[in-house]
Design a protein around this motif. Structure first.
Motif, PDB file in Angstrom:
ATOM      1  N   ILE A 158       0.844  -1.196   0.000  1.00 29.11           N
ATOM      2  CA  ILE A 158       0.000   0.000   0.000  1.00 29.11           C
ATOM      3  C   ILE A 158       0.881   1.249   0.000  1.00 29.11           C
ATOM      4  N   VAL A 159       0.628   2.135  -0.943  1.00 33.72           N
ATOM      5  CA  VAL A 159       1.332   3.419  -0.984  1.00 33.72           C
ATOM      6  C   VAL A 159       0.323   4.507  -0.643  1.00 33.72           C
ATOM      7  N   ASN A 160       0.566   5.201   0.448  1.00 32.97           N
ATOM      8  CA  ASN A 160      -0.334   6.244   0.953  1.00 32.97           C
ATOM      9  C   ASN A 160       0.212   7.632   0.698  1.00 32.97           C
ATOM     10  N   ARG A 161      -0.670   8.596   0.577  1.00 33.75           N
ATOM     11  CA  ARG A 161      -0.272   9.996   0.666  1.00 33.75           C
ATOM     12  C   ARG A 161      -0.302  10.416   2.132  1.00 33.75           C
ATOM     13  N   ALA A 162       0.549  11.339   2.499  1.00 32.93           N
ATOM     14  CA  ALA A 162       0.604  11.833   3.864  1.00 32.93           C
ATOM     15  C   ALA A 162      -0.673  12.598   4.216  1.00 32.93           C
ATOM     16  N   PHE A 163      -0.971  12.664   5.496  1.00 28.72           N
ATOM     17  CA  PHE A 163      -2.133  13.410   5.982  1.00 28.72           C
ATOM     18  C   PHE A 163      -2.011  14.871   5.544  1.00 28.72           C
ATOM     19  N   GLY A 164      -3.075  15.409   4.994  1.00 28.63           N
ATOM     20  CA  GLY A 164      -3.055  16.778   4.464  1.00 28.63           C
ATOM     21  C   GLY A 164      -3.136  16.805   2.958  1.00 28.63           C
ATOM     22  N   SER A 165      -3.028  15.627   2.344  1.00 25.99           N
ATOM     23  CA  SER A 165      -3.150  15.513   0.895  1.00 25.99           C
ATOM     24  C   SER A 165      -4.611  15.574   0.473  1.00 25.99           C
ATOM     25  N   GLY A 166      -4.902  16.402  -0.539  1.00 27.48           N
ATOM     26  CA  GLY A 166      -6.247  16.468  -1.074  1.00 27.48           C
ATOM     27  C   GLY A 166      -6.623  15.210  -1.830  1.00 27.48           C
ATOM     28  N   THR A 167      -5.637  14.593  -2.480  1.00 27.16           N
ATOM     29  CA  THR A 167      -5.888  13.324  -3.167  1.00 27.16           C
ATOM     30  C   THR A 167      -6.332  12.278  -2.155  1.00 27.16           C
ATOM     31  N   ARG A 168      -5.670  12.232  -1.020  1.00 28.95           N
ATOM     32  CA  ARG A 168      -6.046  11.290   0.040  1.00 28.95           C
ATOM     33  C   ARG A 168      -7.441  11.593   0.570  1.00 28.95           C
ATOM     34  N   VAL A 169      -7.739  12.859   0.830  1.00 27.33           N
ATOM     35  CA  VAL A 169      -9.060  13.249   1.341  1.00 27.33           C
ATOM     36  C   VAL A 169     -10.151  12.762   0.402  1.00 27.33           C
ATOM     37  N   ASN A 170      -9.984  13.023  -0.893  1.00 30.49           N
ATOM     38  CA  ASN A 170     -11.013  12.654  -1.858  1.00 30.49           C
ATOM     39  C   ASN A 170     -11.124  11.148  -2.057  1.00 30.49           C
ATOM     40  N   PHE A 171      -9.987  10.457  -2.110  1.00 30.76           N
ATOM     41  CA  PHE A 171     -10.023   9.010  -2.301  1.00 30.76           C
ATOM     42  C   PHE A 171     -10.656   8.328  -1.095  1.00 30.76           C
ATOM     43  N   GLN A 172     -10.295   8.785   0.087  1.00 26.91           N
ATOM     44  CA  GLN A 172     -10.834   8.178   1.301  1.00 26.91           C
ATOM     45  C   GLN A 172     -12.340   8.410   1.415  1.00 26.91           C
ATOM     46  N   LEU A 173     -12.790   9.605   1.091  1.00 30.94           N
ATOM     47  CA  LEU A 173     -14.212   9.931   1.195  1.00 30.94           C
ATOM     48  C   LEU A 173     -15.045   9.234   0.118  1.00 30.94           C
ATOM     49  N   LYS A 174     -14.526   9.203  -1.113  1.00 29.95           N
ATOM     50  CA  LYS A 174     -15.356   8.791  -2.250  1.00 29.95           C
ATOM     51  C   LYS A 174     -15.112   7.360  -2.722  1.00 29.95           C
ATOM     52  N   ALA A 175     -13.867   6.901  -2.703  1.00 33.31           N
ATOM     53  CA  ALA A 175     -13.596   5.525  -3.123  1.00 33.31           C
ATOM     54  C   ALA A 175     -13.739   4.555  -1.963  1.00 33.31           C
ATOM     55  N   LEU A 176     -13.382   5.009  -0.759  1.00 36.39           N
ATOM     56  CA  LEU A 176     -13.440   4.142   0.416  1.00 36.39           C
ATOM     57  C   LEU A 176     -14.641   4.433   1.296  1.00 36.39           C
ATOM     58  N   GLU A 177     -15.489   5.345   0.861  1.00 41.52           N
ATOM     59  CA  GLU A 177     -16.695   5.714   1.612  1.00 41.52           C
ATOM     60  C   GLU A 177     -16.377   6.093   3.052  1.00 41.52           C
ATOM     61  N   GLY A 178     -15.258   6.790   3.238  1.00 44.07           N
ATOM     62  CA  GLY A 178     -14.850   7.217   4.571  1.00 44.07           C
ATOM     63  C   GLY A 178     -14.130   6.155   5.372  1.00 44.07           C
ATOM     64  N   GLY A 179     -13.843   5.023   4.768  1.00 42.22           N
ATOM     65  CA  GLY A 179     -13.165   3.934   5.464  1.00 42.22           C
ATOM     66  C   GLY A 179     -11.742   4.281   5.864  1.00 42.22           C
ATOM     67  N   SER A 180     -11.191   3.482   6.730  1.00 47.97           N
ATOM     68  CA  SER A 180      -9.857   3.760   7.266  1.00 47.97           C
ATOM     69  C   SER A 180      -8.755   3.402   6.276  1.00 47.97           C
ATOM     70  N   ILE A 181      -7.600   4.032   6.466  1.00 48.14           N
ATOM     71  CA  ILE A 181      -6.401   3.729   5.687  1.00 48.14           C
ATOM     72  C   ILE A 181      -5.293   3.369   6.663  1.00 48.14           C
ATOM     73  N   VAL A 182      -4.775   2.153   6.523  1.00 47.79           N
ATOM     74  CA  VAL A 182      -3.719   1.708   7.417  1.00 47.79           C
ATOM     75  C   VAL A 182      -2.478   2.574   7.210  1.00 47.79           C
ATOM     76  N   SER A 183      -1.795   2.909   8.292  1.00 48.46           N
ATOM     77  CA  SER A 183      -0.659   3.838   8.187  1.00 48.46           C
ATOM     78  C   SER A 183       0.684   3.218   8.543  1.00 48.46           C
ATOM     79  N   THR A 184       0.662   2.030   9.140  1.00 46.30           N
ATOM     80  CA  THR A 184       1.926   1.391   9.526  1.00 46.30           C
ATOM     81  C   THR A 184       1.939  -0.065   9.068  1.00 46.30           C
ATOM     82  N   GLY A 185       3.131  -0.621   8.990  1.00 45.04           N
ATOM     83  CA  GLY A 185       3.284  -2.014   8.605  1.00 45.04           C
ATOM     84  C   GLY A 185       4.391  -2.172   7.583  1.00 45.04           C
ATOM     85  N   SER A 186       4.892  -3.385   7.455  1.00 46.97           N
ATOM     86  CA  SER A 186       6.005  -3.642   6.535  1.00 46.97           C
ATOM     87  C   SER A 186       5.603  -3.492   5.080  1.00 46.97           C
TER      88      SER A 186
END
Length: 284
Positions: free
Chosen positions: A154-182
């Protein structure tokens, strides 16, 4: 009489030429400087508009940088930028961010976003639930969604990214995004997202379509619907947003002139479309 007519014609021609020169000079007399900060999703559009606008107005200096959408209105609030590029209307609250008071949000483009994967991933479509399960860390292998037996990175954008805000709200329906792990990476910009997904086997991320064309990654369909301009216009594909230029109050002077240029029909239907953005007028 013939001499008089010839003289009159010459005078008229000179007047036309002089008027043309005066108009050209007037058009290029605009001067000043603009600092633009914020969204990396909007950066290709901003840089193209900057190039065209400065050719028409050589006395104008424009500098543009990107460090994530939230830095746009923050820079405007601090007075270090005249324009803050943002992938949401920052005059309103969104999850994780309060509204920026005293600023004006002017839409400049429609930004399509997509789930993207490395070219070695043999999956072309994911459901909303599969995306939610992948980005929450529940699904960790591509075989569980119809692909090969290979780890998902999983490749994430850092908190504060507009791409992340929109993807999380609209593609994931507000679902969580894991932030740690190998199997999790975090990047700071659209450019870094592109590089990491292209070069990491089994990678999945999310990106503005402007960065996908001609790259070594592919955009996925969601619930069988491809992220195309036609599907956004007809309402079938939901993962998109307006891109905004934030200003402190109504834009004036050279700032207004630049925003008017990027919103002009010529730019919207020309360079903007070539960069895989969608003109404002296309969305009713």
């Amino acid at each position: 009489m013939k001499w008089f007519k010839s003289l009159s014609v010459a005078a008229m021609a000179l007047a036309i030429v002089t008027t043309g020169v005066s108009s050209a000079n007037a058009a290029s007399s605009l001067s000043g400087s603009i600092v633009i900060n914020g969204s990396s999703a909007l950066l290709p559009l901003t840089l193209q508009a900057k190039s065209e606008f400065q050719k028409l107005n050589p006395k104008v200096k424009i500098s543009a940088s990107s460090a994530g959408s939230v830095t746009g209105p923050q820079a405007v609030r601090k007075g270090i930028a005249q324009i803050g590029a943002c992938d949401w209307d920052a005059t309103k609250d969104v999850p994780g961010f309060k509204a920026f008071e005293g600023q004006i949000a002017t839409p400049v483009a429609v930004i399509p976003f997509a789930a993207i994967v490395n070219s070695d991933v043999k999956v072309n479509n994911l459901t909303t639930q599969q995306l939610k399960d992948i980005f929450s860390g529940k699904i960790k292998n591509w075989k569980d969604v119809g692909g090969d037996d290979a780890d998902i990175v999983i490749v994430n954008r850092a908190f504060g990214s507009g791409t992340r805000v929109n993807f999380q709200l609209k593609a994931l329906e507000g679902g969580s995004i894991v932030s740690t792990g190998s199997n999790v990476k975090t990047v700071k910009s659209s450019g870094e997202m592109k590089t990491n997904v292209e070069t990491t086997s089994g990678a999945i991320g999310y990106e503005a379509l402007a960065y996908v064309a001609g790259s070594k990654m592919k955009a996925l369909s969601i619930n069988g619907v491809a992220p195309t301009e036609a599907n956004i216009i007809n309402g079938k594909y939901k993962v998109w947003s307006y891109g905004y230029y934030m200003t402190k109050g109504q834009p004036t002077g050279v700032t207004k002139a630049f925003i008017d240029y990027i919103r002009s029909a010529k730019f919207q239907n020309g360079s903007l479309k070539k960069l895989k953005f969608i003109p404002l007028s296309a969305i009713k």
